[in-house]
Design a protein around this motif. Sequence first.
Motif, PDB file in Angstrom:
ATOM      1  N   GLN A 131      -3.221   1.693  10.930  1.00 44.17           N
ATOM      2  CA  GLN A 131      -4.038   2.668  11.648  1.00 44.17           C
ATOM      3  C   GLN A 131      -4.929   2.009  12.704  1.00 44.17           C
ATOM      4  O   GLN A 131      -5.239   2.620  13.724  1.00 44.17           O
ATOM      5  N   VAL A 170     -12.221   0.915   1.196  1.00 42.40           N
ATOM      6  CA  VAL A 170     -11.405   0.428   2.299  1.00 42.40           C
ATOM      7  C   VAL A 170     -12.028   0.872   3.618  1.00 42.40           C
ATOM      8  O   VAL A 170     -12.300   2.053   3.815  1.00 42.40           O
ATOM      9  N   ASP A 212      -7.440  -0.554   8.090  1.00 43.35           N
ATOM     10  CA  ASP A 212      -6.026  -0.439   7.761  1.00 43.35           C
ATOM     11  C   ASP A 212      -5.261  -1.038   8.940  1.00 43.35           C
ATOM     12  O   ASP A 212      -5.433  -0.594  10.075  1.00 43.35           O
ATOM     13  N   LYS A 219      -4.105   8.107   2.974  1.00 47.36           N
ATOM     14  CA  LYS A 219      -2.657   7.927   2.881  1.00 47.36           C
ATOM     15  C   LYS A 219      -2.056   8.516   1.611  1.00 47.36           C
ATOM     16  O   LYS A 219      -0.890   8.808   1.556  1.00 47.36           O
ATOM     17  N   LEU A 279     -10.659   6.509   8.772  1.00 43.05           N
ATOM     18  CA  LEU A 279      -9.264   6.278   8.382  1.00 43.05           C
ATOM     19  C   LEU A 279      -8.691   7.548   7.773  1.00 43.05           C
ATOM     20  O   LEU A 279      -9.375   8.257   7.032  1.00 43.05           O
ATOM     21  N   ASN A 328       0.798  -1.224   0.000  1.00 43.85           N
ATOM     22  CA  ASN A 328       0.000   0.000   0.000  1.00 43.85           C
ATOM     23  C   ASN A 328       0.832   1.276   0.000  1.00 43.85           C
ATOM     24  O   ASN A 328       0.270   2.370  -0.008  1.00 43.85           O
TER      25      ASN A 328
END
Length: 196
Positions: A95, A89, A92, A170, A167, A32
């Motif tokens: 996270q 998503v 994670d 990123k 989340l 990722n």
Amino acid sequence: MNKYPKFAEIKGKRYKINTDYRVALKCNGIINDKSISDEERSLAIIYLLFSDEGLNNINDWERLLKVAVKFLSCNNNGNENNYNKKEEVNMDYQQDWSYIRTSFFSEYNIDLDTVEMHWWRFYELLCGMSEKCIFNRVMFIRDFDISQIKDSVEKEKWIRQKKAVALKQKETEKTAEEKRLDDLFEQQLRGGGNIE
């Protein structure tokens, strides 16, 4: 008792897989991480899962990478897996680590800071947690559809909860070329050798 794979077989040669869940989580983070090139990601995954033995056999890299994806997606049956599917998503590993660690302890009395565990066992236990654990409650909040709530006070409460557990993004929006290259990379990862 489940038999978890420990080796990959490529053209009759067996490669020992580093099966520890922490290694798989590192691989997931590398997959990722869009700040490094596809080649660097591929080689890092091969190194983490198969050590120097995998890197030393340049002719097997492509097949080792395909086996690595099967291993990381807990797929040994040859069916299409969900590892590379484009979905929204809602979790994670990095996270959500504190939620996962706390849930493992409350559900199974397993301290993830001290235990060694096969990646597939870790994944099975993660998927098998009850609705009451903190990790699944967080996932429920993230997935909850607030559009059906009519009461404005209740809706505001859910919005605050969703923001609290949302989340962090990123990566920035990708260019069309980056998306095309990501799709090409994922296509190359499908298929491959066997794991046992």
